[in-house]
Design a protein around this motif. Sequence first.
Motif, PDB file in Angstrom:
ATOM      1  N   LEU A  32     -45.342 -17.568  55.297  1.00  0.00           N
ATOM      2  CA  LEU A  32     -43.457 -16.713  55.663  1.00  0.00           C
ATOM      3  C   LEU A  32     -43.019 -17.661  53.949  1.00  0.00           C
ATOM      4  O   LEU A  32     -43.577 -18.763  53.288  1.00  0.00           O
ATOM      5  CB  LEU A  32     -42.579 -16.941  56.209  1.00  0.00           C
ATOM      6  CG  LEU A  32     -43.165 -16.155  57.183  1.00  0.00           C
ATOM      7  CD1 LEU A  32     -42.297 -16.765  58.897  1.00  0.00           C
ATOM      8  CD2 LEU A  32     -42.373 -15.109  57.102  1.00  0.00           C
ATOM      9  N   ILE A  33     -41.695 -17.677  53.664  1.00  0.00           N
ATOM     10  CA  ILE A  33     -41.487 -18.736  52.653  1.00  0.00           C
ATOM     11  C   ILE A  33     -39.640 -18.704  52.420  1.00  0.00           C
ATOM     12  O   ILE A  33     -38.615 -17.543  53.067  1.00  0.00           O
ATOM     13  CB  ILE A  33     -41.628 -17.808  51.326  1.00  0.00           C
ATOM     14  CG1 ILE A  33     -42.869 -17.444  50.713  1.00  0.00           C
ATOM     15  CG2 ILE A  33     -40.940 -18.592  49.634  1.00  0.00           C
ATOM     16  CD1 ILE A  33     -43.059 -17.215  49.593  1.00  0.00           C
ATOM     17  N   LYS A  34     -39.565 -19.924  52.370  1.00  0.00           N
ATOM     18  CA  LYS A  34     -37.710 -20.035  52.763  1.00  0.00           C
ATOM     19  C   LYS A  34     -36.858 -20.055  51.632  1.00  0.00           C
ATOM     20  O   LYS A  34     -37.408 -20.446  50.411  1.00  0.00           O
ATOM     21  CB  LYS A  34     -37.532 -21.123  53.527  1.00  0.00           C
ATOM     22  CG  LYS A  34     -35.906 -22.480  53.461  1.00  0.00           C
ATOM     23  CD  LYS A  34     -36.531 -23.945  54.097  1.00  0.00           C
ATOM     24  CE  LYS A  34     -34.413 -23.827  54.136  1.00  0.00           C
ATOM     25  NZ  LYS A  34     -34.914 -24.903  54.898  1.00  0.00           N
ATOM     26  N   PRO A  35     -35.747 -18.688  51.590  1.00  0.00           N
ATOM     27  CA  PRO A  35     -34.885 -18.600  50.386  1.00  0.00           C
ATOM     28  C   PRO A  35     -33.970 -19.643  50.326  1.00  0.00           C
ATOM     29  O   PRO A  35     -33.875 -20.817  51.183  1.00  0.00           O
ATOM     30  CB  PRO A  35     -34.437 -17.797  50.285  1.00  0.00           C
ATOM     31  CG  PRO A  35     -34.675 -16.900  52.393  1.00  0.00           C
ATOM     32  CD  PRO A  35     -36.073 -18.335  52.467  1.00  0.00           C
ATOM     33  N   SER A  36     -33.264 -19.594  49.190  1.00  0.00           N
ATOM     34  CA  SER A  36     -32.169 -20.264  48.647  1.00  0.00           C
ATOM     35  C   SER A  36     -30.896 -19.478  49.036  1.00  0.00           C
ATOM     36  O   SER A  36     -30.006 -20.464  49.532  1.00  0.00           O
ATOM     37  CB  SER A  36     -32.014 -20.403  47.260  1.00  0.00           C
ATOM     38  OG  SER A  36     -31.936 -19.532  46.486  1.00  0.00           O
ATOM     39  N   ILE A  37     -30.978 -18.823  49.949  1.00  0.00           N
ATOM     40  CA  ILE A  37     -30.028 -18.511  51.031  1.00  0.00           C
ATOM     41  C   ILE A  37     -30.253 -17.455  51.960  1.00  0.00           C
ATOM     42  O   ILE A  37     -31.460 -17.368  52.649  1.00  0.00           O
ATOM     43  CB  ILE A  37     -29.255 -16.608  49.509  1.00  0.00           C
ATOM     44  CG1 ILE A  37     -30.798 -15.921  49.970  1.00  0.00           C
ATOM     45  CG2 ILE A  37     -29.508 -17.527  48.136  1.00  0.00           C
ATOM     46  CD1 ILE A  37     -30.224 -14.760  49.253  1.00  0.00           C
ATOM     47  N   VAL A  38     -29.418 -17.724  52.759  1.00  0.00           N
ATOM     48  CA  VAL A  38     -29.176 -17.513  54.115  1.00  0.00           C
ATOM     49  C   VAL A  38     -29.625 -15.853  53.992  1.00  0.00           C
ATOM     50  O   VAL A  38     -28.808 -14.577  53.629  1.00  0.00           O
ATOM     51  CB  VAL A  38     -27.895 -17.250  55.326  1.00  0.00           C
ATOM     52  CG1 VAL A  38     -27.990 -16.612  55.850  1.00  0.00           C
ATOM     53  CG2 VAL A  38     -27.502 -18.765  54.875  1.00  0.00           C
ATOM     54  N   LEU A  39     -30.385 -15.285  55.444  1.00  0.00           N
ATOM     55  CA  LEU A  39     -30.977 -14.174  55.393  1.00  0.00           C
ATOM     56  C   LEU A  39     -29.829 -13.160  56.023  1.00  0.00           C
ATOM     57  O   LEU A  39     -29.312 -13.587  57.224  1.00  0.00           O
ATOM     58  CB  LEU A  39     -32.228 -13.788  56.282  1.00  0.00           C
ATOM     59  CG  LEU A  39     -34.108 -14.539  56.290  1.00  0.00           C
ATOM     60  CD1 LEU A  39     -34.678 -14.459  56.569  1.00  0.00           C
ATOM     61  CD2 LEU A  39     -33.731 -13.175  55.082  1.00  0.00           C
TER      62      LEU A  39
END
Length: 145
Positions: A32-39
């Motif tokens: 899993l990868i944390k994006p820079s925006i809200v999902l």
Amino acid sequence: MILDTESTGLYDGEIVDIAIINHLGKMLLNMLIKPSIVLPPEVTEIHGISEVMVADAPTFHEVYPTDAALKDKRVLIYNSAFDIKILNYCCRLHTLPILKLAERADCLMEWVAQWAGNWSYYHSYYRYVPLNGGHRALLRLHGYF
């Protein structure tokens, strides 16, 4: 290698899940990868990956060195145009070198469409076969390939 991703959306989407398996089905990467925006909630409904799930995940920038798994390898991707676009977007977003997968990738979605024989006379190409249901990248790889 076979690669699949899940993202935050279709346009300027960021990767939230990436999986790579080899030709024998052995998992090389599942993360899993944390994006820079809200999902967006509508995206979570599609793949089942939530904000809580990615809260402590590494960023794309932290995961990027795993490109060694793909270096100089032929890569099979279901809907390669989409996944390559998303990977390239994430590279640009994090000011990382583009992975250059396009010249060594084959699209499994096109192969499946031809195998299914669902020809569209109107569009003059084989219609794509969607992969249904909520999923994570690795589950989709093992479930369909």
